[in-house]
Design a protein around this motif. Structure first.
Motif, mmCIF file in Angstrom:
data_model
loop_
_atom_site.group_PDB
_atom_site.id
_atom_site.type_symbol
_atom_site.label_atom_id
_atom_site.label_comp_id
_atom_site.label_asym_id
_atom_site.label_seq_id
_atom_site.Cartn_x
_atom_site.Cartn_y
_atom_site.Cartn_z
ATOM 1 N N LEU A 100 -41.778 -6.015 6.752
ATOM 2 C CA LEU A 100 -40.974 -5.730 5.562
ATOM 3 C C LEU A 100 -41.203 -6.788 4.482
ATOM 4 O O LEU A 100 -41.387 -6.471 3.303
ATOM 5 C CB LEU A 100 -39.487 -5.679 5.952
ATOM 6 C CG LEU A 100 -38.494 -5.340 4.855
ATOM 7 C CD1 LEU A 100 -38.729 -3.926 4.333
ATOM 8 C CD2 LEU A 100 -37.061 -5.469 5.372
ATOM 9 N N VAL A 101 -41.217 -8.053 4.903
ATOM 10 C CA VAL A 101 -41.440 -9.142 3.940
ATOM 11 C C VAL A 101 -42.806 -8.953 3.265
ATOM 12 O O VAL A 101 -42.933 -9.050 2.046
ATOM 13 C CB VAL A 101 -41.348 -10.525 4.644
ATOM 14 C CG1 VAL A 101 -41.738 -11.654 3.693
ATOM 15 C CG2 VAL A 101 -39.935 -10.763 5.195
ATOM 16 N N ALA A 102 -43.829 -8.632 4.069
ATOM 17 C CA ALA A 102 -45.183 -8.461 3.516
ATOM 18 C C ALA A 102 -45.247 -7.251 2.578
ATOM 19 O O ALA A 102 -45.813 -7.332 1.478
ATOM 20 C CB ALA A 102 -46.188 -8.298 4.658
ATOM 21 N N ALA A 103 -44.641 -6.123 3.001
ATOM 22 C CA ALA A 103 -44.700 -4.910 2.176
ATOM 23 C C ALA A 103 -43.913 -5.103 0.881
ATOM 24 O O ALA A 103 -44.347 -4.672 -0.201
ATOM 25 C CB ALA A 103 -44.153 -3.720 2.962
ATOM 26 N N PHE A 104 -42.756 -5.754 0.986
ATOM 27 C CA PHE A 104 -41.930 -6.006 -0.196
ATOM 28 C C PHE A 104 -42.680 -6.910 -1.190
ATOM 29 O O PHE A 104 -42.734 -6.630 -2.387
ATOM 30 C CB PHE A 104 -40.607 -6.652 0.244
ATOM 31 C CG PHE A 104 -39.740 -7.105 -0.891
ATOM 32 C CD1 PHE A 104 -39.135 -6.174 -1.725
ATOM 33 C CD2 PHE A 104 -39.528 -8.454 -1.133
ATOM 34 C CE1 PHE A 104 -38.334 -6.589 -2.786
ATOM 35 C CE2 PHE A 104 -38.726 -8.871 -2.191
ATOM 36 C CZ PHE A 104 -38.130 -7.943 -3.014
ATOM 37 N N ALA A 105 -43.282 -7.968 -0.669
ATOM 38 C CA ALA A 105 -44.028 -8.890 -1.541
ATOM 39 C C ALA A 105 -45.210 -8.152 -2.186
ATOM 40 O O ALA A 105 -45.464 -8.302 -3.387
ATOM 41 C CB ALA A 105 -44.524 -10.091 -0.737
ATOM 42 N N THR A 106 -45.900 -7.317 -1.400
ATOM 43 C CA THR A 106 -47.048 -6.573 -1.942
ATOM 44 C C THR A 106 -46.587 -5.604 -3.037
ATOM 45 O O THR A 106 -47.228 -5.500 -4.089
ATOM 46 C CB THR A 106 -47.762 -5.791 -0.817
ATOM 47 O OG1 THR A 106 -48.080 -6.706 0.232
ATOM 48 C CG2 THR A 106 -49.028 -5.126 -1.310
ATOM 49 N N ALA A 107 -45.447 -4.914 -2.798
ATOM 50 C CA ALA A 107 -44.930 -3.976 -3.806
ATOM 51 C C ALA A 107 -44.617 -4.729 -5.092
ATOM 52 O O ALA A 107 -44.917 -4.251 -6.195
ATOM 53 C CB ALA A 107 -43.689 -3.255 -3.272
ATOM 54 N N TRP A 108 -44.047 -5.911 -4.963
ATOM 55 C CA TRP A 108 -43.695 -6.681 -6.151
ATOM 56 C C TRP A 108 -44.938 -7.160 -6.906
ATOM 57 O O TRP A 108 -45.037 -7.036 -8.119
ATOM 58 C CB TRP A 108 -42.823 -7.897 -5.770
ATOM 59 C CG TRP A 108 -41.444 -7.732 -6.306
ATOM 60 C CD1 TRP A 108 -40.332 -7.368 -5.628
ATOM 61 C CD2 TRP A 108 -41.049 -7.889 -7.683
ATOM 62 N NE1 TRP A 108 -39.260 -7.278 -6.474
ATOM 63 C CE2 TRP A 108 -39.658 -7.603 -7.740
ATOM 64 C CE3 TRP A 108 -41.704 -8.240 -8.861
ATOM 65 C CZ2 TRP A 108 -38.933 -7.643 -8.919
ATOM 66 C CZ3 TRP A 108 -40.977 -8.292 -10.051
ATOM 67 C CH2 TRP A 108 -39.609 -7.987 -10.063
ATOM 68 N N LEU A 109 -45.881 -7.700 -6.135
ATOM 69 C CA LEU A 109 -47.057 -8.289 -6.785
ATOM 70 C C LEU A 109 -47.974 -7.234 -7.404
ATOM 71 O O LEU A 109 -48.663 -7.503 -8.385
ATOM 72 C CB LEU A 109 -47.844 -9.144 -5.767
ATOM 73 C CG LEU A 109 -47.059 -10.357 -5.243
ATOM 74 C CD1 LEU A 109 -47.842 -11.074 -4.150
ATOM 75 C CD2 LEU A 109 -46.731 -11.334 -6.394
ATOM 76 N N SER A 110 -47.956 -6.024 -6.823
ATOM 77 C CA SER A 110 -48.863 -4.987 -7.330
ATOM 78 C C SER A 110 -48.219 -4.127 -8.417
ATOM 79 O O SER A 110 -48.911 -3.334 -9.061
ATOM 80 C CB SER A 110 -49.333 -4.096 -6.175
ATOM 81 O OG SER A 110 -48.215 -3.494 -5.566
ATOM 82 N N ALA A 111 -46.886 -4.274 -8.619
ATOM 83 C CA ALA A 111 -46.184 -3.439 -9.604
ATOM 84 C C ALA A 111 -46.816 -3.590 -10.969
ATOM 85 O O ALA A 111 -47.064 -4.709 -11.424
ATOM 86 C CB ALA A 111 -44.707 -3.830 -9.653
ATOM 87 N N ASP A 112 -47.105 -2.455 -11.600
ATOM 88 C CA ASP A 112 -47.687 -2.434 -12.943
ATOM 89 C C ASP A 112 -49.117 -2.979 -12.981
ATOM 90 O O ASP A 112 -49.674 -3.169 -14.049
ATOM 91 C CB ASP A 112 -46.796 -3.230 -13.922
ATOM 92 C CG ASP A 112 -46.795 -2.610 -15.302
ATOM 93 O OD1 ASP A 112 -47.224 -1.447 -15.416
ATOM 94 O OD2 ASP A 112 -46.383 -3.282 -16.261
ATOM 95 N N GLU A 113 -49.711 -3.274 -11.821
ATOM 96 C CA GLU A 113 -51.068 -3.808 -11.767
ATOM 97 C C GLU A 113 -51.985 -2.852 -11.012
ATOM 98 O O GLU A 113 -52.997 -2.396 -11.528
ATOM 99 C CB GLU A 113 -51.087 -5.172 -11.042
ATOM 100 C CG GLU A 113 -50.230 -6.255 -11.684
ATOM 101 C CD GLU A 113 -50.860 -6.812 -12.939
ATOM 102 O OE1 GLU A 113 -52.076 -6.643 -13.119
ATOM 103 O OE2 GLU A 113 -50.124 -7.399 -13.751
ATOM 104 N N LEU A 114 -51.609 -2.583 -9.759
ATOM 105 C CA LEU A 114 -52.430 -1.722 -8.892
ATOM 106 C C LEU A 114 -51.530 -0.625 -8.354
ATOM 107 O O LEU A 114 -50.871 -0.790 -7.325
ATOM 108 C CB LEU A 114 -52.975 -2.548 -7.713
ATOM 109 C CG LEU A 114 -54.009 -3.618 -8.042
ATOM 110 C CD1 LEU A 114 -54.142 -4.609 -6.897
ATOM 111 C CD2 LEU A 114 -55.356 -2.960 -8.324
ATOM 112 N N GLN A 115 -51.486 0.498 -9.051
ATOM 113 C CA GLN A 115 -50.488 1.525 -8.732
ATOM 114 C C GLN A 115 -50.646 2.094 -7.313
ATOM 115 O O GLN A 115 -49.664 2.316 -6.619
ATOM 116 C CB GLN A 115 -50.545 2.643 -9.783
ATOM 117 C CG GLN A 115 -49.355 3.594 -9.741
ATOM 118 C CD GLN A 115 -48.006 2.883 -9.901
ATOM 119 O OE1 GLN A 115 -47.918 1.787 -10.468
ATOM 120 N NE2 GLN A 115 -46.956 3.484 -9.380
#
Ligand code: HEM
Ligand code: HEM
Length: 223
Positions: free
Chosen positions: A34-49
């Motif tokens: 969950l921590v990894a997926a949440f961080a990935t969702a945040w970091l990729s938002a508006d960058e890598l849809q």
């Protein structure tokens, strides 16, 4: 000079710390996934849809798993083991401010309330993200109360508008981003609570979420 041993000094006859497994392997995989997926969702938002959506759906899948595991999982994974009413939660917070809260082997009442807040907000963020993807999905929702509906009204009625560069805009995106920002705040409070409880009870709770093991309950602890 030889060093004192446990035989020489009675106080040193401490029992070796007994550890017991509290967090089962699936809870631990769930948590760090969950921590990894949440961080990935945040970091990729508006960058890598594509990455953003994949991470967001991973979060949704993990939350769904946790809901089931909370019903049928191991002892300390079950909601009935750790969810407490508002009275018990407030009493625990009061004890915390006086520095005399008891040690819980599983989740303490304040941590439990935070878990509910995190799971609900994570689900809401992923759900609004999914809704934004396709206008027909918004149509699946039951009709909104009159007080909300005007704010969602736009050209095509899907709660989604497009900016000059074709990016998604509109109230649905506002809700999605507000929930995502709220998650950052909740996660910060969650980690703060983990650090505080770790100091208070002289144990590394983050490590326990890796190994699964915690110190066996002592007198006054709640198991
Ligand atoms: C690196 C930062 C983090 C650390 C060190 C951490 C640590 C922990 C620890 C130690 C627990 C167990 C608490 C207890 O002993 O009662 C826990 C539970 C939990 N954490 Fe985190 N956490 C972190 C980040 C996050 C994030 C970012 C989220 C979600 C956005 C999250 C969601 C949860 C949930 C849902 C639980 C409940 C576990 C369960 O019973 O399924 N954590 N965390
Ligand atoms: C818990 C999971 C999620 C988190 C934390 C999250 C977070 C965010 C954040 C912070 C933004 C704002 C980006 C900006 O500055 O414009 C955003 C935008 C967006 N998210 Fe998510 N999101 C999640 C899940 C999803 C899912 C599951 C979907 C769809 C399948 C989705 C679709 C979108 C879309 C379409 C945008 C707008 C992108 C744009 O500006 O064009 N999100 N999300």
């Amino acid at each position: 000079m030889t060093e004192a041993t446990a035989h020489d000094v009675p106080e040193m006859k401490v029992r070796p710390t007994v550890k017991i497994q509290v967090w089962d392997p699936l809870i631990r995989v769930f948590h760090w996934g969950l921590v990894a997926a949440f961080a990935t969702a945040w970091l990729s938002a508006d960058e890598l849809q594509t990455v953003h959506e994949f991470a967001g759906y991973t979060v949704a899948g993990l939350v769904a798993f946790r809901l089931i595991w909370g019903l049928v999982g191991s002892r300390y994974a079950r909601f009935t083991q750790f969810l407490k009413g508002p009275g018990a939660t407030l009493a625990y917070l009061g004890d915390m401010t006086r520095g005399r809260e008891r040690r819980y082997l599983g989740h303490n009442p304040a941590g439990a309330a935070m878990i509910v807040a995190l799971l609900v907000t994570l689900a809401g963020t992923a759900f609004t993200g999914w809704l934004m993807e396709d206008e027909t999905r918004v149509a699946l929702l039951p009709s909104m109360p009159a007080i909300v509906a005007p704010a969602w009204a736009d050209d095509d009625g899907d709660g989604r508008e497009y900016g000059e560069r074709g990016e998604v805009e509109g109230p649905l995106k506002e809700v999605h981003e507000t929930l995502a920002n709220l998650l950052l705040l909740l996660a910060a409070l969650h980690v703060g609570g983990v650090v505080l409880a770790s100091f208070r009870h002289h144990e590394n709770l983050a490590r326990a979420m890796v190994t699964g093991d915690k110190r066996a309950p002592g007198p006054g602890d709640i198991a």
